[in-house]
Structures are given as C-alpha cells and as structure tokens.
Scaffold this motif. Structure first.
Motif, PDB file in Angstrom:
ATOM      1  N   ALA A  48       0.809  -1.222   0.000  1.00 17.17           N
ATOM      2  CA  ALA A  48       0.000   0.000   0.000  1.00 17.17           C
ATOM      3  C   ALA A  48       0.839   1.268   0.000  1.00 17.17           C
ATOM      4  N   GLN A  49       2.005   1.254   0.630  1.00 14.30           N
ATOM      5  CA  GLN A  49       2.768   2.490   0.784  1.00 14.30           C
ATOM      6  C   GLN A  49       4.019   2.567  -0.069  1.00 14.30           C
ATOM      7  N   ILE A  50       4.573   1.451  -0.481  1.00  9.76           N
ATOM      8  CA  ILE A  50       5.822   1.481  -1.230  1.00  9.76           C
ATOM      9  C   ILE A  50       5.630   0.966  -2.656  1.00  9.76           C
ATOM     10  N   ALA A  51       5.077  -0.201  -2.813  1.00 14.25           N
ATOM     11  CA  ALA A  51       4.952  -0.805  -4.139  1.00 14.25           C
ATOM     12  C   ALA A  51       3.777  -0.232  -4.934  1.00 14.25           C
ATOM     13  N   TYR A  52       2.745   0.222  -4.244  1.00 11.57           N
ATOM     14  CA  TYR A  52       1.521   0.651  -4.904  1.00 11.57           C
ATOM     15  C   TYR A  52       0.890   1.801  -4.115  1.00 11.57           C
ATOM     16  N   PRO A  53       1.604   2.930  -3.963  1.00 10.40           N
ATOM     17  CA  PRO A  53       1.116   4.019  -3.110  1.00 10.40           C
ATOM     18  C   PRO A  53      -0.061   4.760  -3.737  1.00 10.40           C
ATOM     19  N   PRO A  54      -0.825   5.486  -2.931  1.00 11.58           N
ATOM     20  CA  PRO A  54      -1.877   6.330  -3.487  1.00 11.58           C
ATOM     21  C   PRO A  54      -1.266   7.312  -4.487  1.00 11.58           C
ATOM     22  N   SER A  55      -1.753   7.273  -5.717  1.00  8.66           N
ATOM     23  CA  SER A  55      -1.233   8.171  -6.747  1.00  8.66           C
ATOM     24  C   SER A  55      -2.225   8.247  -7.892  1.00  8.66           C
TER      25      SER A  55
END
Length: 184
Positions: A48-55
């Motif tokens: 959720a925070q490194i590989a696929y963060p909110p963006s």
C-alpha cells in the motif's frame, strides 16, 4: 503466556525448576497465528505504501479563458491507484490519507510569462513556479509545477495559473500526485 518485547508474540513457557516444556499445542498455534498476522500486515503495508502508493494523474485539455488568473479544473482522470482520489466533478484530487505527497504537473498554452502554483482547499500554497519564456519555433509554452507537501485526509488539491496575455487563450495541462510517506 509471556510475549516478546518488540513484536508482542505470545510464546510457550517452561515450568521451572525442572525446565520441562509446559507448553501445549494451543500455545504454539497462538504463536504461529501471531507471526502470520504480523507478516501479512507488514506485506500489506509495503504494498500500500511502497509498491503501490496512493497516486494518480488528471488532465485538462482545450480550456479557453480570458482571465489572466484562474484555478484549473481537471476534467479527466487519466489513472489512479485508489478509488476516490481523483474527483472530476470538482476538478482535482481528494487526499484520502495524510502524508507527504510529491505533486508534479504542467500547464501549456500560447501565453507569455505563465506561472503556476498549488491550491489546497481553495488557498494558494507555496511559491509561484515560473516564469515561462517563449521558445523560438514552438507555438506553445509549458510551465512545470513540482513540489512536495504534507497533506491531510480530505484536502482538495488543484493549481492556479497566472499569465500576461490579453484576450482568449486556450490551455492544456496535467497534474499528478504520489504519496511519498504515509502519515497514517
């Protein structure tokens, strides 16, 4: 049952002074479950925070105005990793979790001396990015926006453009956000 200091895993205890193992299968099952749950939570956090963060990225094309300063309304969500992050009805981003965000984008148009700056919850933030200069042989000029800022959940994000051209001018642009460090 005792727990480890750092991760608070329950662990089987011994029965002193004989040092015979007093643990039973239930205690071992609790230890295995605690470790499994902790590793899964760590894996979910990494994803959720490194590989696929909110963006996400939003686009605006063909916006014509006679105003020398206007707040950009982004009409298209190009892509997003979280439902609800892009809001085409309001024309910008709605932050869903607090944290440090990298914001990048550009505004392009034939106007001279374009500048742009971030708008958070209707208030201009940071410094004006610009001036854009004319480039020989290129009809449009682009002004980039790059900044890092801490945002709270519920913050609404877009940008404002200022230019020095009179008359009707048509603009296009993009704005992108990516969570760098989660504050949640």
């Amino acid at each position: 049952m005792d727990q480890t200091l750092n991760r608070h895993y329950p662990y089987p205890e011994c029965d002193p002074p004989v040092q015979k193992d007093a643990s039973d299968i239930i205690q071992l099952a609790q230890l295995a479950t605690a470790i499994n749950d902790d590793v899964q939570q760590l894996s979910d956090t990494i994803e959720a925070q490194i590989a696929y963060p909110p963006s996400g990225r939003m686009d605006m094309t063909g916006f014509a105005t006679t105003s020398s300063e206007f707040v950009v309304t982004y009409t298209t969500s190009a892509w997003t990793t979280r439902a609800g992050l892009t809001d085409t009805g309001r024309g910008g981003f709605v932050v869903q979790q607090p944290g440090w965000y990298l914001i990048t984008g550009f505004i392009a148009g034939p106007a001279l001396h374009m500048r742009t700056r971030l708008v958070v919850n209707g208030t201009q933030r940071g410094v004006w990015q610009g001036y854009s200069r004319p480039v020989t042989g290129i009809a449009n000029q682009a002004q980039e926006l790059k900044t890092t800022i801490f945002l709270d959940a519920g913050d609404f994000l877009t940008n404002v453009v200022r230019h020095a051209t009179a008359g009707s001018v048509t603009f296009e642009g993009q704005l992108a956000v990516v969570s760098m460090v989660s504050g949640a």
